[in-house]
Enzyme design. Sequence first.
Site, mmCIF file in Angstrom:
data_model
loop_
_atom_site.group_PDB
_atom_site.id
_atom_site.type_symbol
_atom_site.label_atom_id
_atom_site.label_comp_id
_atom_site.label_asym_id
_atom_site.label_seq_id
_atom_site.Cartn_x
_atom_site.Cartn_y
_atom_site.Cartn_z
ATOM 1 N N CYS A 177 0.847 -1.194 0.000
ATOM 2 C CA CYS A 177 0.000 0.000 0.000
ATOM 3 C C CYS A 177 0.886 1.250 0.000
ATOM 4 C CB CYS A 177 -0.909 0.020 1.223
ATOM 5 S SG CYS A 177 -2.061 -1.359 1.342
ATOM 6 N N HIS A 181 1.174 5.150 -1.570
ATOM 7 C CA HIS A 181 0.580 6.109 -0.637
ATOM 8 C C HIS A 181 1.488 6.525 0.519
ATOM 9 C CE1 HIS A 181 -3.314 5.980 -2.566
ATOM 10 N NE2 HIS A 181 -3.311 4.662 -2.543
ATOM 11 N N ARG A 225 -12.910 -0.324 -1.431
ATOM 12 C CA ARG A 225 -11.665 0.384 -1.704
ATOM 13 C C ARG A 225 -10.459 -0.461 -1.313
ATOM 14 N NH1 ARG A 225 -9.862 3.344 -5.249
ATOM 15 N NH2 ARG A 225 -8.749 1.367 -5.354
ATOM 16 N N CYS A 229 -7.660 -2.081 -3.942
ATOM 17 C CA CYS A 229 -6.220 -1.830 -3.805
ATOM 18 C C CYS A 229 -5.453 -3.152 -3.831
ATOM 19 C CB CYS A 229 -5.933 -1.087 -2.509
ATOM 20 S SG CYS A 229 -6.339 0.682 -2.567
#
Length: 268
Positions: A177, A181, A225, A229
């Site tokens: 992730c 991000h 969401r 991802c």
Amino acid sequence: MHPSRTICAGLLGLAIAGSAGAQSTADEIAKYRAMLADGNPAELVEAQGEALWATKRGPKQASLEACDLGKGPGVVAGAYAELPRYFKDTGKVMDAEARLVHCMVTLQGLERADIVKKPFSEQGERATDMEALAAYVSAASRGMKIMIPQKHAEEKAAFERGKQAFYYRAGPYDFACASCHSKDSQRIRLQDLPNLQQAAAAQGAFASWPAYRVSQGALRTMQWRMADCFRQQRFPQLDYNSQAAIDLITYLGVKASGGTMAAPGLKR
């Protein structure tokens, strides 16, 4: 001019043009969102969820009006802004979607397997019950501060597991992730990627989910969401209401604490 300088100048020009073009497109997307903001199609899904909340259903012919989302039976206002949290009656940390499933099973007598069989709608389909209820519950926290609790040992453990999952690299692309991000000014195609290690970015991202995705013509939840991802990282499919999903949402929610809920949001 030397050929190598000519090539460099040309590449620089293309880079500048590409950057300017991407920024221009991003600006246009922002304008489009602003134009739709007052008439967000998610409002229709909210209304669907509000009706479901009060409808007597299932073998027990009960509504969800006695569902405890963390602030007492039937209290919806502000509940989403404080989820995920630990629930004594289950001994687990649960997010909004997991808690709604729990209430549908315990209060209405519905079968869990039937509820979670298809939690997300396909493009062009009517919103599922879970999407509608998530829209209704999240909208009841609009304008309220995000305050994900970290008092109970299980809440703290969920945060730490979520943090580990956020930074865990795996899959064919060795992604995490954090690959998308945890840095500023990153983009995938024309989509700006928020640096979720920055408080303002984390608050803005968390506060806007669930969200209506214009490109899909559908309202999408926070669990969707997380699953999407995982799909983009080429990870194994993330099970609905799994521990990993709830842990990640807990981590992101804690990072976003202090922000103001604005869901359901509007996405490209």
